[in-house]
Design a protein around this motif. Structure first.
Motif, PDB file in Angstrom:
ATOM      1  N   UNK A 287       0.915  -1.227  -0.039  1.00  0.00           N
ATOM      2  CA  UNK A 287      -0.049  -0.040   0.238  1.00  0.00           C
ATOM      3  C   UNK A 287       0.730   1.059   0.099  1.00  0.00           C
ATOM      4  N   UNK A 288       2.142   1.295   0.701  1.00  0.00           N
ATOM      5  CA  UNK A 288       3.057   2.269   0.583  1.00  0.00           C
ATOM      6  C   UNK A 288       3.397   2.551  -0.769  1.00  0.00           C
ATOM      7  N   UNK A 289       3.553   1.673  -1.725  1.00  0.00           N
ATOM      8  CA  UNK A 289       4.143   1.836  -3.126  1.00  0.00           C
ATOM      9  C   UNK A 289       2.967   2.366  -3.812  1.00  0.00           C
ATOM     10  N   UNK A 290       1.888   1.950  -3.491  1.00  0.00           N
ATOM     11  CA  UNK A 290       0.521   2.205  -4.369  1.00  0.00           C
ATOM     12  C   UNK A 290       0.179   3.458  -4.115  1.00  0.00           C
ATOM     13  N   UNK A 291       0.173   4.117  -3.019  1.00  0.00           N
ATOM     14  CA  UNK A 291       0.192   5.446  -2.630  1.00  0.00           C
ATOM     15  C   UNK A 291       0.749   6.608  -3.399  1.00  0.00           C
ATOM     16  N   UNK A 292       2.057   6.038  -3.984  1.00  0.00           N
ATOM     17  CA  UNK A 292       2.796   6.776  -4.899  1.00  0.00           C
ATOM     18  C   UNK A 292       2.330   6.794  -6.339  1.00  0.00           C
ATOM     19  N   UNK A 293       1.436   5.949  -6.620  1.00  0.00           N
ATOM     20  CA  UNK A 293       1.073   5.833  -7.841  1.00  0.00           C
ATOM     21  C   UNK A 293       1.898   5.055  -8.787  1.00  0.00           C
ATOM     22  N   UNK A 294       2.888   4.538  -8.441  1.00  0.00           N
ATOM     23  CA  UNK A 294       3.750   3.696  -9.128  1.00  0.00           C
ATOM     24  C   UNK A 294       3.222   2.504  -9.954  1.00  0.00           C
ATOM     25  N   UNK A 295       2.609   1.735  -9.227  1.00  0.00           N
ATOM     26  CA  UNK A 295       1.967   0.528  -9.832  1.00  0.00           C
ATOM     27  C   UNK A 295       0.951   1.063 -10.893  1.00  0.00           C
ATOM     28  N   UNK A 296       0.324   2.099 -10.956  1.00  0.00           N
ATOM     29  CA  UNK A 296      -0.477   2.620 -11.756  1.00  0.00           C
ATOM     30  C   UNK A 296       0.122   2.889 -13.137  1.00  0.00           C
ATOM     31  N   UNK A 297       1.263   3.504 -12.875  1.00  0.00           N
ATOM     32  CA  UNK A 297       2.209   4.103 -14.025  1.00  0.00           C
ATOM     33  C   UNK A 297       2.751   2.863 -14.700  1.00  0.00           C
ATOM     34  N   UNK A 298       3.201   1.838 -13.985  1.00  0.00           N
ATOM     35  CA  UNK A 298       3.564   0.752 -14.590  1.00  0.00           C
ATOM     36  C   UNK A 298       2.952  -0.011 -15.360  1.00  0.00           C
ATOM     37  N   UNK A 299       1.552  -0.106 -14.891  1.00  0.00           N
ATOM     38  CA  UNK A 299       0.372  -0.628 -15.712  1.00  0.00           C
ATOM     39  C   UNK A 299      -0.010  -0.001 -17.065  1.00  0.00           C
ATOM     40  N   UNK A 300       0.128   1.395 -16.878  1.00  0.00           N
ATOM     41  CA  UNK A 300      -0.116   2.028 -18.154  1.00  0.00           C
ATOM     42  C   UNK A 300       0.851   1.905 -19.404  1.00  0.00           C
ATOM     43  N   UNK A 301       2.179   1.605 -18.767  1.00  0.00           N
ATOM     44  CA  UNK A 301       3.213   1.021 -19.900  1.00  0.00           C
ATOM     45  C   UNK A 301       3.067  -0.227 -20.343  1.00  0.00           C
ATOM     46  N   UNK A 302       2.428  -1.107 -19.339  1.00  0.00           N
ATOM     47  CA  UNK A 302       2.198  -2.632 -19.801  1.00  0.00           C
ATOM     48  C   UNK A 302       0.952  -2.790 -20.500  1.00  0.00           C
TER      49      UNK A 302
END
Length: 456
Positions: A287-302
């Motif tokens: 959740x700490x990583x998710x709060x930064x928006x990084x997983x969403x950014x990774x998904x947009x590239x994938x």
């Protein structure tokens, strides 16, 4: 910290945590998986990535309560000597080592569908070791069968393994719908698993003979066993009725505690608290990583890689999940990939594909599943199972099981989807390649056993 710095710090903490979780214990930093996850959670708060209040809210208590409830039910089955009794019955009715392998896989798979696979492996491994050594049989094929069939069988229900519990919480898929969709895939997987393991160890199993020696087996506590069975059936009736999974399981466990009249200290000692701590801390790290928006950014590239059509997305998510689960282990991967599922064309189907792929992927490597590591570590005093021993028997298993099981999952939607066929030549080539590897590994293991016998 500004947002950019926050993202960097969270990503570094996440990376460190997952390296410690995925790898073996490091001599310079002797942390096991729960301790590594706990370290990551503390770093997320202490560095300012999350506030303590946010960290508390990040924990998925429904999953932890469900795990606790099912572990308590398993503990009472253990106290009733059910697992010793079941192991003795399996050995008693097995006339050949190959038949014993089949019965062990069925027992492990069925129990893991009803209870948590990690708990089943924790309680069955010492018993399987004792039974197999009593029968003077080689341990390796039976331990691999125990772990892999526990993983495969656990995909059947939302209470079969931790990642399914997490998926059930986030997807809100009804218990009955999930079981109806995934049960056929589990049956196909178990059949393929038996074919591959028995073929890979065919020379070893053919040469082995079951030695039957008199042995005192603890008597089954029929009263406690009957009580647990009645409550257990009631719990599953409530599951299929759509009641809350977590509190239904915990209520059933509390009822058994009330009526069993056993020392609850002994019961609570059998709960795998390390696993509960591991998941609680892992929720905070992710959740700490998710709060930064990084997983969403990774998904947009994938996203372009997954495609736009439902069938293409299902297949691509399957292979992507297989790789991710063996890099990060299946539960951590589900916590990250689960954030992407609502963006797919058919989220309900993709949740099922994610459950199927991450569960079956756990069989590819030792670190792919907590259940695998429990079996390997519990049996370490009796047999060393290395990376080659494991992988040489599960390359073809996964290569065959993934396409077939994914097609089964696709066919079990409300409407049918025509799935792509895997070229038969490719599968045959893989089977031929790994049949050579498994034969060599089995013969190597047999030679090692003979050497040990001669030394003794």
């Amino acid at each position: 910290m500004n947002h950019w710095q926050n993202e960097i710090v969270a990503a570094v903490i996440f990376g460190i945590t997952y390296v410690l979780i995925s790898g073996r214990q490091l001599k310079i930093l002797p942390l096991n998986r729960p301790a590594a996850a706990l370290l990551g959670a503390v770093l997320m708060v202490s560095t300012g990535v999350m506030t303590p209040e946010r960290a508390y809210r990040a924990v998925n208590y429904d999953t932890l309560v469900l795990l606790l409830g099912m572990m308590l039910i398993s503990a009472y089955l253990y106290l009733a000597h059910f697992f010793e009794w079941a192991a003795d019955v399996v050995l008693k009715y097995s006339r050949t080592p190959r038949r014993l392998l089949l019965y062990l896989m069925l027992t492990s798979g069925i129990l893991s569908a009803l209870l948590v696979n990690d708990t089943i492996c924790l309680m069955l491994t010492p018993l399987v070791v004792a039974v197999i050594k009593r029968g003077k049989l080689p341990l390796l094929p039976f331990l691999i069968a125990l772990a892999t069939s526990a993983n495969i069988g656990s995909v059947t229900t939302l209470v079969g393994n931790p990642q399914n519990m997490i998926i059930g919480h986030f997807s809100h898929i009804p218990f009955s719908e999930f079981a109806r969709s995934l049960a056929p895939a589990a049956i196909v997987g178990l059949a393929i698993n038996f074919a591959i393991v028995s073929f890979g160890f065919r020379n070893l199993l053919r040469a082995a003979v079951i030695t039957r020696e008199s042995h005192v087996v603890p008597k089954l506590d029929r009263g406690l066993f009957a009580l647990v069975c009645i409550v257990f059936v009631s719990i599953f009736v409530c599951f299929f009725s759509g009641l809350n999974l977590a509190w239904t399981a915990l209520a059933g466990a509390a009822l058994v505690m009330l009526l069993a009249r056993r020392d609850t200290h002994e019961v609570l000692k059998l709960v795998d608290w390390h696993l509960l701590v591991f998941f609680a801390a892992l929720f905070v790290v992710v959740e700490g990583l998710s709060d930064t928006g990084l997983p969403d950014a990774i998904y947009r590239h994938l996203q372009p890689m997954f495609g736009a059509h439902v069938t293409a997305q299902a297949w691509n998510l399957t292979w992507f999940s297989m790789a991710g689960s063996n890099i990060f282990s299946n539960v951590p991967f589900v916590l990250v990939a689960g954030k992407w599922i609502p963006h797919f064309a058919d989220p309900a189907l993709m949740w099922k594909v994610l459950a199927l792929a991450t569960t079956f992927a756990g069989n590819l490597t030792i670190i792919g599943s907590v259940a695998n590591m429990i079996v390997v570590e519990s049996a370490r005093e009796h047999v060393e199972i290395g990376f080659w021993d494991w992988n040489s028997h599960h390359g073809p298993d996964d290569c065959c099981r993934y396409p077939r099981a994914t097609r089964v999952a696709l066919r079990n939607r409300l409407f049918y989807v025509r799935a792509r066929r895997v070229p038969a030549g490719a599968v045959k080539a893989l089977l031929r390649l790994w049949s050579i590897q498994t034969t060599v590994a089995g013969e190597r293991f047999a030679l090692g056993q003979d050497g040990d016998t001669q030394q003794a």
